[in-house]
Write an enzyme that holds these catalytic residues in place. Structure first.
Site, short mmCIF file in Angstrom:
data_model
loop_
_atom_site.label_atom_id
_atom_site.label_comp_id
_atom_site.label_asym_id
_atom_site.label_seq_id
_atom_site.Cartn_x
_atom_site.Cartn_y
_atom_site.Cartn_z
N GLY A 1 0.90 -1.20 -0.08
CA GLY A 1 0.15 -0.05 0.01
C GLY A 1 0.61 1.54 0.05
O GLY A 1 0.51 2.25 -0.69
N GLU B 1 3.75 4.03 5.94
CA GLU B 1 2.84 3.54 5.96
C GLU B 1 1.75 3.88 5.09
O GLU B 1 1.58 4.79 5.31
CB GLU B 1 2.44 3.27 7.48
CG GLU B 1 1.01 1.73 7.39
CD GLU B 1 0.78 0.48 7.17
OE1 GLU B 1 1.23 0.47 5.64
OE2 GLU B 1 0.08 -0.27 7.28
N ASP B 2 1.13 3.53 4.52
CA ASP B 2 0.06 4.12 4.03
C ASP B 2 -1.38 4.60 5.29
O ASP B 2 -1.51 5.85 4.46
CB ASP B 2 -0.81 2.88 3.09
CG ASP B 2 -1.22 1.84 3.34
OD1 ASP B 2 -1.06 1.41 4.39
OD2 ASP B 2 -1.57 0.54 2.33
N ASP C 1 -5.96 2.04 10.96
CA ASP C 1 -7.17 2.33 10.99
C ASP C 1 -7.01 2.22 12.68
O ASP C 1 -7.04 2.63 13.37
CB ASP C 1 -7.85 0.86 10.27
CG ASP C 1 -9.34 0.85 10.22
OD1 ASP C 1 -10.27 1.56 11.33
OD2 ASP C 1 -9.54 -0.44 9.80
N ASP D 1 -5.50 -0.35 -2.29
CA ASP D 1 -6.43 -1.47 -3.37
C ASP D 1 -7.58 -1.96 -2.04
O ASP D 1 -8.25 -1.67 -0.67
CB ASP D 1 -5.68 -2.77 -2.94
CG ASP D 1 -5.69 -3.78 -1.91
OD1 ASP D 1 -5.20 -3.40 -0.15
OD2 ASP D 1 -5.83 -4.17 -1.87
N ARG E 1 -5.28 0.29 -7.26
CA ARG E 1 -4.35 0.93 -6.64
C ARG E 1 -3.28 2.43 -7.58
O ARG E 1 -2.91 2.78 -6.96
CB ARG E 1 -3.12 -0.36 -6.15
CG ARG E 1 -3.02 -1.43 -4.88
CD ARG E 1 -1.74 -2.18 -4.86
NE ARG E 1 -1.81 -3.29 -4.62
CZ ARG E 1 -2.34 -3.38 -3.17
NH1 ARG E 1 -2.00 -2.07 -1.72
NH2 ARG E 1 -2.48 -4.53 -2.51
P1 IMP Z 1 -5.10 -1.77 10.64
O1 IMP Z 1 -3.65 -2.85 11.22
O2 IMP Z 1 -6.66 -2.10 10.86
O3 IMP Z 1 -4.91 -0.40 11.53
O4 IMP Z 1 -4.56 -1.37 9.64
C1 IMP Z 1 -4.52 -1.00 8.12
C2 IMP Z 1 -3.43 -2.24 6.71
O5 IMP Z 1 -5.11 -2.24 6.48
C3 IMP Z 1 -3.34 -1.22 6.00
O6 IMP Z 1 -1.31 -1.77 5.90
C4 IMP Z 1 -3.67 -1.32 4.45
O7 IMP Z 1 -3.61 -2.25 4.32
C5 IMP Z 1 -5.41 -1.92 5.54
N1 IMP Z 1 -6.29 -0.70 5.53
C6 IMP Z 1 -7.17 -0.44 6.58
N2 IMP Z 1 -7.51 0.38 6.10
C7 IMP Z 1 -8.19 0.78 4.98
C8 IMP Z 1 -8.59 1.18 3.47
O8 IMP Z 1 -9.62 2.14 4.31
N3 IMP Z 1 -8.15 1.05 2.63
C9 IMP Z 1 -7.36 0.23 2.19
N4 IMP Z 1 -6.39 -0.61 2.95
C10 IMP Z 1 -6.92 -0.37 4.35
MG MG Z 2 -1.04 -1.47 4.59
#
Ligand code: IMP
Ligand code: MG
Length: 173
Positions: free
Chosen positions: A42, A97-98, A101, A157, A163
């Site tokens: 990402g 990082e992209d 969440d 994505d 992407r």
């Molecule tokens: P987390 O572990 O919940 O913080 O999620 C982070 C990872 O989930 C990121 O590295 C993204 O690859 C993916 N992700 C979380 N939210 C989104 C979104 O809205 N669109 C695309 N990828 C997301």
């Molecule tokens: Mg990611």
């Protein structure tokens, strides 16, 4: 595009946001040669644009992870698919990082890299969603806060698609 989408951040906004981040990074890392660790896939586009705005002699490495869960939600079980190749012991490291969440992915990666004993380890995320955070992590550099919606484009994505979009859109389910 088959799914319904709504523009969240246009090209100009993204560019300006990245310029502001780069100013801070140029300032904070002016005396060192940090290693930027890009989290694949990402963050590849963000990294590519960010580093072009920098005038510090950065080094680059890539870390590839997979997260078990459905396409729109991470489970927190992260698997390292490709480790970094530069020895980061005693080095200044910035995780690129992209999007953050729940924070589960980044928190896992942070702990994984911390065990390699870098001199410093900081986080730079283009986007941050605040609502679903379950892991407390410090985002040292952030481009934008985004609403609690699924976002695509600019490296991000949905089922590996979108992407390549130059803007960031929210996806309606
Ligand atoms: P987390 O572990 O919940 O913080 O999620 C982070 C990872 O989930 C990121 O590295 C993204 O690859 C993916 N992700 C979380 N939210 C989104 C979104 O809205 N669109 C695309 N990828 C997301
Ligand atoms: Mg990611």
């Amino acid at each position: 595009m088959a799914k319904k989408t709504k523009r969240l951040l246009g090209k100009k906004e993204i560019k300006n946001g990245i310029k502001k981040l780069a100013q801070k990074l140029n300032n904070d890392y002016c005396d060192t040669s940090p290693i930027f660790v890009c989290i694949l896939k990402g963050a590849f586009m963000f990294l590519a644009d960010l580093i072009r705005e920098l005038d510090v002699p950065i080094r680059i490495d890539f870390l590839s992870v997979s997260s078990y869960g459905d396409s729109s939600r991470t489970s927190g079980v992260v698997k390292i698919i490709k480790d970094i190749s530069i020895d980061i012991e005693g080095e200044d490291v910035l995780l690129v990082e992209d999007i953050v969440d729940t924070g589960l992915t980044l928190s896992y990666i942070f702990d994984f890299l911390k065990r390699k004993n870098p001199k410093s380890l900081k986080i730079c995320a283009l986007l941050e969603k605040k609502v679903r955070r379950t892991k407390k992590i410090k985002i040292d550099y952030r481009g934008f806060f985004v609403p609690n919606k699924y976002v695509i484009g600019y490296g991000l994505d949905f089922c590996e698609k979108y992407r390549n979009l130059p803007e960031i859109d929210t996806m309606e389910f």
